[in-house]
Design an enzyme around this catalytic site. Structure first.
Site, PDB file in Angstrom:
ATOM      1  N   GLY A 208      -4.356  -5.436  -7.614  1.00 33.18           N
ATOM      2  CA  GLY A 208      -5.713  -5.303  -7.632  1.00 33.18           C
ATOM      3  C   GLY A 208      -5.993  -4.804  -6.095  1.00 33.18           C
ATOM      4  CG  ASN A 209      -9.471  -2.637  -5.487  1.00 35.41           C
ATOM      5  OD1 ASN A 209     -10.255  -3.101  -5.434  1.00 35.41           O
ATOM      6  ND2 ASN A 209      -8.799  -2.009  -6.494  1.00 35.41           N
ATOM      7  CE1 TYR A 210      -7.747  -8.623  -0.032  1.00 35.77           C
ATOM      8  CE2 TYR A 210      -7.167  -6.564   0.921  1.00 35.77           C
ATOM      9  CZ  TYR A 210      -6.927  -7.949   0.538  1.00 35.77           C
ATOM     10  OH  TYR A 210      -5.904  -8.210   1.274  1.00 35.77           O
ATOM     11  CB  ALA A 276     -12.078   0.137  -5.652  1.00 32.75           C
TER      12      ALA A 276
END
Ligand code: CTP
Length: 401
Positions: A208-210, A276
């Site tokens: 995943g990402n932030y 994102a």
């Protein structure tokens, strides 16, 4: 701008209440009809008579007025208002509003109000920064309320920091701008992607990402408040939204986001792609939880579809397509090349390594690059206000394509 508008001004018990007199004056000068409702403690900071004289209307504080037997109906106040403005809004009242506590005329009027609600917080810096206050403000944002951020500067306590109520001129111009741009997107359908995507590795792990989703949710809220129907396609995000004009579709992976966008895009006038999206996903998703071994582990990744580029290929002449570029270096050049490659109408560049910009924080500092090459560099501002800038550009783009 405010000619004939009914403004219900709620005043709560903080020292900034003295500035409310000036705010009433500005509203009246702009042609608004003003009614003032105060909390009991607000009366200790400013005399109701001052406000009643300026507003040319009696000030309301109690449900029942024993002197003339009048019942002050919060329901009719809420229905009367074209806008409700709470300035100053203390931490206490913000907490009550966020949690539906209805123990005075101001908060019951808030719960009854169907109009846009503007909240100008004012308190000491530590109270403002406290997670409880920030959480309550985030909840109010998720209700579609518009927070007019507190300013930084000298506070009544003598401390210096963020917590001063925005100046009355700024509050009045926010309301005036709201009416000026109101419903500019009526009849339009806008697709918004938000948040991160999660790419499954096994039943308990993902890549995943932030991304928090804050920017996309702010865009969805702003578009809805301008009269658009919004299809919000969100990756896993803690953000909440409860605007009736927003249809929220939750997805997890890039592939799911892609499928959902492809399904809805044809019926949309514009798509704003703030998600994102993971560029890669594990080539194989393990059916069972992967077990640790002594060996190093290599995950084979395969590319995800590029949603922006795919929509760019099928976009019709009358559809606007907007992307984001989050960059750590060579921002302008990278953003420009994404704009062209993905066939976007404009791209919103934000630099991940600039303070007050990026995924998790509540502010952003962006540059919009248009297809014509025109660049507009904005100040750092709240994501809500960045959303307003983006929607201004969308409105302009839709009127020219
Ligand atoms: N985007 C998308 N689908 C993807 C990847 C990105 O729709 N699979 C969109 C994003 O939502 C954003 C824009 O494309 O609006 C740019 O995303 P970004 O991650 O900055 O660019 P990439 O094309 O993925 O390039 P890179 O990661 O190499 O910078």
């Amino acid at each position: 701008m405010l000619s004939g508008k009914n403004i219900l001004l709620g005043i709560t018990g903080g020292i900034a209440a003295y500035k409310a007199a000036y705010l009433v004056r500005l509203f009246v000068k702009e042609g608004a009809n003003v009614k003032v409702v105060m909390t009991p403690s607000a009366k200790q900071f400013i005399a109701p008579l001052t406000l009643a004289t300026l507003a040319k209307n009696p000030v309301l504080t109690e449900f029942y007025n024993p002197e003339n037997g009048d019942w002050n109906s919060h329901v009719s106040l809420g229905l009367w208002a074209d806008a409700m403005v709470i300035a100053p809004a203390t931490a206490n009242t913000i907490g009550k509003m966020a949690n539906g506590i209805a123990d005075n005329l101001l908060v019951t009027s808030y719960l009854s109000a169907k109009c846009p609600v503007f909240i100008a917080p004012a308190m000491d810096l530590d109270m403002y920064a406290h997670p409880a206050t920030q959480h309550n403000l985030a909840t109010l944002r998720s209700f579609g309320n518009i927070i007019i951020d507190a300013d930084s500067g000298e506070l009544a306590s003598g401390l210096i920091g963020k917590g001063r109520m925005a100046e009355p001129e700024q509050i009045a111009s926010t309301i005036a701008n709201h009416f000026a741009k109101q419903q500019t997107l009526a009849g339009k359908t806008i697709l918004v992607t938000a948040g991160p995507t999660y790419e499954k590795i096994d039943p308990v792990r993902f890549i995943g990402n932030y991304s928090s989703g804050k920017m996309g949710f702010a865009i969805a809220n702003e578009a809805a408040s301008r009269g658009a129907k919004v299809i919000l396609i969100s990756g896993t995000s803690q953000q909440k939204i409860s605007n009736p004009s927003v249809v929220r579709i939750d997805v997890e992976s890039a592939q799911q986001m892609f499928n959902t966008c492809m399904e809805h895009f044809a019926n949309c006038d514009a798509a704003i792609l703030s998600a994102a999206v993971a560029d890669y996903r594990p080539a194989v998703v393990a059916e069972q939880k992967m077990k640790k071994t002594e060996q190093s582990l290599t995950l084979q990744l395969e590319p995800n579809p590029d949603i922006a580029a795919s929509l760019g290929k099928i976009k019709k002449q009358k559809q606007a397509l907007v992307g984001f570029a989050l960059e750590t270096e060579n921002g302008l050049a990278n953003a420009q090349s994404k704009l062209e490659k993905k066939n976007l109408d404009f791209i919103v560049l934000n630099q991940a390594n600039v303070e007050g910009s990026g995924f998790v924080c509540d502010t952003n500092k962006v540059t919009i690059i248009q297809r014509s090459g025109k660049k507009i560099e904005y100040e750092q501002k709240s994501k809500q206000l960045v959303a307003a800038d983006i929607l201004d550009q969308i409105t302009e783009t839709l009127s020219t394509i």
